[in-house]
Design a protein around this motif. Structure first.
Motif, short mmCIF file in Angstrom:
data_model
loop_
_atom_site.label_atom_id
_atom_site.label_comp_id
_atom_site.label_asym_id
_atom_site.label_seq_id
_atom_site.Cartn_x
_atom_site.Cartn_y
_atom_site.Cartn_z
N GLY A 253 0.80 -1.22 0.00
CA GLY A 253 0.00 0.00 0.00
C GLY A 253 0.84 1.27 0.00
O GLY A 253 0.29 2.37 -0.12
N GLY B 120 2.87 3.64 -1.91
CA GLY B 120 3.04 3.86 -3.34
C GLY B 120 4.20 4.75 -3.73
O GLY B 120 4.29 5.17 -4.89
N ARG B 121 5.11 5.05 -2.81
CA ARG B 121 6.21 5.95 -3.17
C ARG B 121 7.11 5.38 -4.25
O ARG B 121 7.68 6.11 -5.07
N TYR C 288 6.39 3.87 -6.89
CA TYR C 288 5.93 4.14 -8.25
C TYR C 288 6.53 5.46 -8.76
O TYR C 288 6.94 5.57 -9.91
N SER C 289 6.57 6.46 -7.87
CA SER C 289 7.18 7.74 -8.27
C SER C 289 8.68 7.58 -8.46
O SER C 289 9.25 8.13 -9.41
N ARG D 216 9.29 6.11 -11.91
CA ARG D 216 9.11 7.04 -13.04
C ARG D 216 10.21 8.09 -13.08
O ARG D 216 10.68 8.46 -14.16
N TYR E 151 0.42 -1.86 -12.96
CA TYR E 151 0.77 -0.46 -12.71
C TYR E 151 2.28 -0.28 -12.59
O TYR E 151 2.84 0.72 -13.02
N ARG F 33 3.79 -0.14 -15.92
CA ARG F 33 3.52 1.15 -16.55
C ARG F 33 4.48 2.23 -16.04
O ARG F 33 4.81 3.17 -16.74
N CYS F 34 4.91 2.09 -14.79
CA CYS F 34 5.81 3.10 -14.21
C CYS F 34 7.27 2.82 -14.53
O CYS F 34 8.15 3.56 -14.08
N GLN G 154 -3.02 7.53 -19.72
CA GLN G 154 -1.91 8.46 -19.50
C GLN G 154 -0.62 7.94 -20.12
O GLN G 154 -0.36 6.74 -20.10
N SER H 65 -6.96 10.98 -14.32
CA SER H 65 -6.81 10.38 -12.99
C SER H 65 -7.31 8.94 -12.92
O SER H 65 -7.07 8.26 -11.92
N HIS I 61 -4.59 5.90 -12.88
CA HIS I 61 -3.25 6.49 -12.99
C HIS I 61 -2.27 5.59 -12.23
O HIS I 61 -2.39 5.44 -11.01
N PRO I 62 -1.32 4.99 -12.92
CA PRO I 62 -0.51 3.98 -12.25
C PRO I 62 0.39 4.52 -11.14
O PRO I 62 0.70 3.81 -10.19
N GLU I 63 0.79 5.78 -11.26
CA GLU I 63 1.69 6.32 -10.23
C GLU I 63 0.91 6.72 -8.97
O GLU I 63 1.47 6.71 -7.87
N PHE I 64 -0.37 7.03 -9.14
CA PHE I 64 -1.11 7.62 -8.02
C PHE I 64 -2.26 6.74 -7.54
O PHE I 64 -3.32 7.23 -7.17
N SER I 65 -2.05 5.44 -7.56
CA SER I 65 -3.10 4.53 -7.12
C SER I 65 -2.89 4.05 -5.69
O SER I 65 -3.75 3.37 -5.12
N TYR I 66 -1.71 4.33 -5.14
CA TYR I 66 -1.46 3.99 -3.72
C TYR I 66 -0.90 5.24 -3.02
O TYR I 66 0.21 5.25 -2.51
N LEU I 67 -1.73 6.26 -3.01
CA LEU I 67 -1.37 7.53 -2.36
C LEU I 67 -1.39 7.35 -0.85
O LEU I 67 -1.91 6.36 -0.33
N ARG J 216 2.53 14.29 -7.57
CA ARG J 216 3.81 13.60 -7.35
C ARG J 216 4.48 14.08 -6.06
O ARG J 216 5.01 13.27 -5.29
N ASN K 52 2.58 12.34 -3.37
CA ASN K 52 2.83 10.90 -3.29
C ASN K 52 4.19 10.60 -2.66
O ASN K 52 4.36 9.64 -1.93
#
Lengths: 141, 543
Positions: A61, A63-64, A66-67, A70, A94, A97-98, A126, B153, B156-162, B234, B237
């Motif tokens: 859970g 999600g850092r 993923y950033s 990218r 996902y 994708r990243c 996206q 949104s 969005h693969p980067e922002f699905s586990y905020l 970003r 996140n």
């Protein structure tokens, strides 16, 4: 530890990754592990030297990572980007994708479920640097 | 309104199949409840006190008659014949079986609807002005921008586990009807030097730490809207707190960094992302805009309203609002009958509203965050016929923006987070004021009730707010005064010690009596409170 799943043709790095801090200190390693709290941008001056970046997901859970992925791909990193830790079949699409191109999950992934998850989405909304053409681009081709 | 093309349809169809597969793996025990939870939440499925609750997205609150009919059919087929319209312009069903949820989602997909990202730690359904496209005071219709951001949104693969949930609202007029500054991101479409752009407010929210969003950037050009949003997300996140779920919303990050420092970090990320090609071309915005073109308004400039029926005249005065076109109004269908459950509608009522939209409002309806329904474009000459049907179906209450027009969360009757019931308190208050006949005399008075500190009932933003708490095992209600969600956004202050369930109804009445005694000409409750302050109210309540 479950087996390594790779979507690359080159040979995998066969020695352990070092932490970001020790990498920045000694700087001759070619494999590094990024924790959720690490700033992936600290690696940017050294990308050509790196063959493997592991991004750790201690809990799925968080999600850092993923950033982090990218950011590294956007900076031009072309080496292996491996998601390790609590990597589950419902997150791998996902992750791909990243920019992740390898997975080393704590618990083995069912190969059928994995294939289904990665095949699932024919379209994406996206652009994320993974080369897939977003829907808006197809609409205005 | 927006129509799916083959791509949008494919996305929701794919999601249905994905969730069907995930549910099957859960029911087969292949994934744990902990692992399944975020998956079902991002499909709008909560486990509540008695059953699963499903929240269906109604993007920017806009829907057509076909969709409203489908929502009614779902209420009959999968629930107990009713649904609950929410403060996020969505609808919730309270009695859903997990095994049936994939079929329900498939039924939604057939009418271009979904439950995507209506819960979970992701970007939620995007809300907007419920009078968009109809309001006399708007710069442009804000919904195309909301739709652009909806697509960006979604998945969005980067922002699905905020770190936590993330809510965006888009408006385009100075009158804020969407509580924009109480969102994680509030966007106002503005004009500068003859060009449109977006003003960004980031870090607002209600919950246990209510905050009004500070301005982060006063103008983002339209061809950078997605890129700037991505930069905002970003930074959040990466740096939003994850050590404590109660400090994980972006408002805490913005507050701890300071708005200037947060804005600086966003600018840095923005400058970088501008080179990454994440922005759709303006042609995409133009494509979306064509779906929001004005309907074929008629020349209605000679329309008049026959006010000879006093009940009808009252409803017109209370429940219709000016329209940008002469001869038209927006008509509000109150889902707040005296003694009723705020926001609830039966399947039959939903069918009726759908038909009314088709006959009188160019096939369009809106869900308001105040849990009512709008028919946005109604000719004045047709109002009387419309009203007669509403009256006959129990939807003709003339109480928009009055003390009977209460926002209430589902509370302890349904919600597993709640500390106290909200619905019975709302029912008792509307009954009390209907009985004493003071509703009309009080005029505009926004009363909002939450059954716990999470503030789904927006109690911080009520002229009068009520917060249900648990006090040593009994339900107790705190009273707040002075909140507002409008352009003059403010947060209510607690009066003092809480009250019992019956005591809070008396307390609300006492507070309104202070207003009636102290008000000057033309002042609303909120204005009087702001002028005279808390003391006279405290005196009446506790003196």
């Amino acid at each position: 530890m479950a087996e390594l799943i790779r979507y690359r043709d080159d040979e995998a790095v066969d020695h352990p990754a070092v932490t970001v801090d020790s990498f920045l200190d000694q700087s001759n390693a070619n494999a590094v592990r990024v924790e959720p709290g690490d700033d992936a941008r600290a690696l940017i001056p050294h990308l050509t030297q790196l063959k493997l970046v592991e991004v750790n997901f201690p809990a799925f859970g968080d999600g850092r990572g993923y950033s982090s992925a990218r950011i590294l791909r956007e900076a031009g990193y072309t080496g292996e980007l491996r998601a390790v830790g609590d990597v589950l079949v419902d997150q791998v699409a996902y992750m791909r994708r990243c920019g992740f191109d390898a997975f080393e999950p704590d618990a083995a992934l069912d190969p059928g479920d994995l294939a289904a998850a990665l095949d699932r989405w024919p379209e994406v909304y996206q652009p994320t640097g993974d080369g897939r053409q977003p829907i808006w681009s197809k609409r205005h081709a | 309104m927006y129509k799916y093309d083959q791509y949008d349809q494919q996305m929701v169809d794919t999601r249905v199949e994905e969730f069907r597969d995930q549910t099957a793996r859960r029911l087969a025990g292949k994934i744990s409840e902990d692992q399944f939870k975020p998956l079902r939440l991002t499909n709008g499925l909560y486990l509540q006190l008695h059953a699963y609750m499903l929240r269906v997205a109604i993007p920017y609150g806009t829907l057509d008659s076909r969709q409203m009919h489908a929502l009614a059919d779902i209420a009959d087929r999968y629930d107990r014949g009713y649904g609950h319209f929410t403060t996020r312009q969505n609808i919730q069903y309270n009695w859903i079986k997990l095994a049936e949820a994939p079929d329900l989602l498939a039924d939604l997909a057939k009418v271009e609807m979904h439950a995507i990202q209506t819960s979970g730690n992701c970007i939620r359904n995007i809300s907007s002005d419920h009078f968009a496209g109809a309001a006399a005071d708007e710069l442009v219709d804000p919904r195309p921008y909301a739709e652009l951001l909806r697509q960006w949104s979604s998945f969005h693969p980067e922002f699905s586990y905020l770190p936590r949930k993330f809510k965006i609202a888009v408006i385009a007029s100075d009158t804020d009807r969407a509580a924009m500054k109480l969102h994680d991101i509030g966007i106002q479409i503005v004009e500068r030097d003859d060009a449109l752009g977006a003003a960004f407010y980031v870090g607002g929210g209600m919950g246990r730490t209510p905050m009004v969003a500070p301005s982060i950037r006063d103008f983002v050009p339209l061809d950078q809207l997605v890129t700037y949003s991505e930069a905002c997300l970003r930074v959040y996140n990466r740096y939003g707190r994850r050590d404590n779920k109660y400090k994980a919303r972006i408002k805490i990050l913005v507050h701890e960094l300071g708005a200037e420092e947060y804005a600086r970090q966003v600018e840095e990320e923005f400058a970088h992302l501008l080179g990454q090609g994440v922005e759709p071309p303006l042609a995409e915005l133009e494509r979306i805009k064509t779906y929001f073109a004005d309907p074929a308004f008629q020349d209605a400039s000679n329309d008049t309203i026959d006010r000879s029926d006093p009940d009808f005249a009252l409803w017109v005065d209370r429940n219709t609002v000016p329209h940008k076109r002469e001869g038209y109004v927006s008509a509000v269908i109150s889902l707040k009958p005296v003694g009723g459950i705020p926001g609830d509608a039966t399947a039959r009522q939903m069918h009726v509203m759908a038909e009314l939209a088709k006959s009188y409002s160019f096939d369009e309806l809106r869900v308001m965050h105040t849990q009512n329904i709008v028919l946005p474009h109604v000719r004045k000459a047709q109002l009387y016929t419309l009203w007669q049907t509403l009256e006959a179906e129990g939807m003709g209450a003339p109480n928009l923006d009055t003390i009977e027009d209460i926002i209430a969360c589902p509370g302890l009757d349904y919600c597993s987070l709640a500390n106290a019931r909200s619905i019975p308190v709302a029912q008792k208050i509307s009954e009390r004021f209907a009985e004493t006949g003071k509703t009309a005399e009080l005029g505009e008075l926004k009363l909002k009730i939450s059954g716990c500190i999470n503030a789904c009932g927006h109690h911080h933003a009520g002229h009068i707010g009520i917060l249900g708490v648990d006090k040593k095992g009994t339900e107790n209600y705190q009273l707040l005064l002075g909140g507002s969600e409008a352009a003059d956004t403010s947060l209510g202050k607690i009066t003092g010690p809480g009250f019992s369930e019956d005591g809070i109804v008396d307390a609300v009445e006492k507070a309104t009596d202070v207003y009636l005694r102290e008000r000057s000409d033309g002042e609303r409750f909120l204005d009087t409170y702001r002028r005279i302050g808390m003391e006279p109210f405290k005196e009446a309540l506790y003196g």
